[in-house]
Design a protein around this motif. Structure first.
Motif: not given
Length: 442
Positions: A336-345, A426-433
């Motif tokens: 979750v943190l990786l995805s949120l951080g990537a989107i913010l960047i 944004y692409v990096c922010g898409v991750r599988i749970p």
């Protein structure tokens, strides 16, 4: 007696971590000296199609070919043979670069870029990480195993940071120095391997068979092989049979873990692009960009060396709470943190948003090691070495996909001042749970 044996195997695992540090340093010294060795000409900016990118692709392809060789070696022999082949692989690339430096001219600068192709012999430091985890898994258990696996993250980050400083510095003094330094690291790693083997032989002289946490890398039934497994095809057939014999739930979990690592590797392909990206998109100066990356490095070191081992130790004080459950919690939070951080960047147009995104993203760096720690508890003994080396190959394949997909996006939107410019992140922010798999540990 079991306690003394456990101490010996714990020391043996620490020696494996030392080998990891030396080989990571040796391999990354080569990488960081490359732009200087290539000399003037086309800018070797990460993310653009140049000799630096060519060297990266050759390195990853070599890893993909070399990792199955290591899996085969570990299957038939043991950690010593596999890690020795890995050392030889990195040393060969360093020796080739050293020889190239003696007859270097601007017209032959490309010879330095193809040095990584020699890692086809036994892969590079990426495979060393997984070999180390295999060694830790087979010689420790419980919270100690998890703490050591997390510690490998700190070792890799620290070694990469040292290499990023030492490599260019040595190369500017003399082009041969970084390659000599890399070769010395490989020799030191080979020396530690001999010490490692000596400690292992001493431990094997004890009654280790009754202690589940002190099994060798390959137990005798696995190390012995028949005629059908002399060739790689036989090895694949053997592992396939073992895989099919496992419960369907376990197989489903391990397959999903492979998918998670593939997607994570695709996203991690953007890491070399970060410093250049923020200079174009947010107007960060090169020195400020380096400072931000230093913050990420320090945060990662504290996370892997102090925070996570402390959390694991406190968690394990309650025997009713398995360590694997904690690793899953850490993995879920980290994703979750990786995805949120990537989107913010990606959306960042100001320094505060960018720094917030970087900090949040960095807090999720434990994803990979948390899942590997979980897998160390969940994967059956008979396919453990094959599974971890397969994950190594999946990550390498993901890196190639990331380069093919994200590098063009990076070049296309780098100078786009709108929100579309953040598409690579944004692409990096898409991750599988990661769902709950705690029942696999039972």
């Amino acid at each position: 007696m079991p306690n003394s044996i456990g101490v010996k195997y714990g020391a043996s695992s620490l020696q494996a971590v030392v080998i990891l540090a030396l080989l990571t340093l040796a391999d990354n010294i080569l990488t960081n000296a490359l732009p200087i060795a290539l000399g003037p000409g086309l800018p070797q900016t990460p993310g653009f199609w140049n000799l630096t990118t060519t060297a990266l692709i050759l390195s990853v392809v070599s890893d993909l070919i070399g990792q199955p060789i290591l899996a085969y070696t570990a299957y038939h022999y043991n950690f010593r043979h596999a890690i020795t082949l890995n050392i030889l692989s990195i040393a060969t690339a360093a020796v080739f670069s050293l020889v190239s430096s003696f007859w270097w001219t601007n017209g032959l600068a490309w010879t330095f870029a193809i040095a990584s192709a020699f890692k086809i012999i036994g892969s590079g430091s990426h495979a060393t990480i997984f070999l180390t985890i295999i060694g830790i898994r087979d010689k420790t258990s419980g919270s100690l195993r998890t703490c050591l696996i997390y510690t490998t993250g700190a070792v890799v980050v620290l070694s990469q940071t040292i290499a990023a400083s030492v490599g260019p510095f040595l190369a500017t003094q003399s082009l041969v120095l970084p390659y000599i330094f890399s070769i010395i690291c490989c020799f030191l790693a080979a020396f530690v391997v001999n010490v490692y083997v000596t400690a292992e032989d001493l431990a094997n002289g004890c009654e280790w068979a009754s202690d589940a946490c002190t099994q060798p890398l390959l137990s005798p039934p696995v190390a012995s092989y028949d005629a059908s497994s002399v060739i790689p095809l036989g090895m694949i057939r053997t592992y396939s049979n073992r895989w099919q014999s496992k419960p369907s739930t376990t197989r489903r979990v391990l397959k999903l873990l492979g998918l998670v690592f593939l997607l994570a590797a695709i996203a991690k392909a953007t890491r070399p692009l970060f410093i250049t990206y923020i200079q174009h998109r947010v107007g960060i100066t090169p020195s400020e960009a380096s400072s931000l990356w230093l913050i990420r490095t320090i945060m990662s070191l504290v996370t892997f060396s102090t925070f996570l081992p402390t959390v694991v130790t406190l968690w394990s004080k309650n025997p009713s709470r398995p360590t694997g459950t904690l690793n899953l919690y850490i993995a879920k939070i980290s994703i979750v943190l990786l995805s949120l951080g990537a989107i913010l960047i990606g959306v960042a147009r100001t320094r505060p948003v960018l720094v917030s995104g970087l900090v949040i993203n960095t807090l999720g760096v434990a994803t990979d090691l948390a899942l590997l720690s979980f897998a160390a508890d969940a994967v059956p003994e008979s396919i453990a070495s094959f599974f971890f080396m397969t994950i190594a190959s999946i990550e390498s394949a993901g890196t190639l996909i990331g380069i093919a997909v994200l590098y063009p996006l990076y070049q296309m939107f780098l100078d786009d001042n709108t929100l579309l410019g953040g598409i690579p992140y944004y692409v990096c922010g898409v991750r599988i749970p990661v769902p709950s798999f705690t029942h696999v540990l039972n």
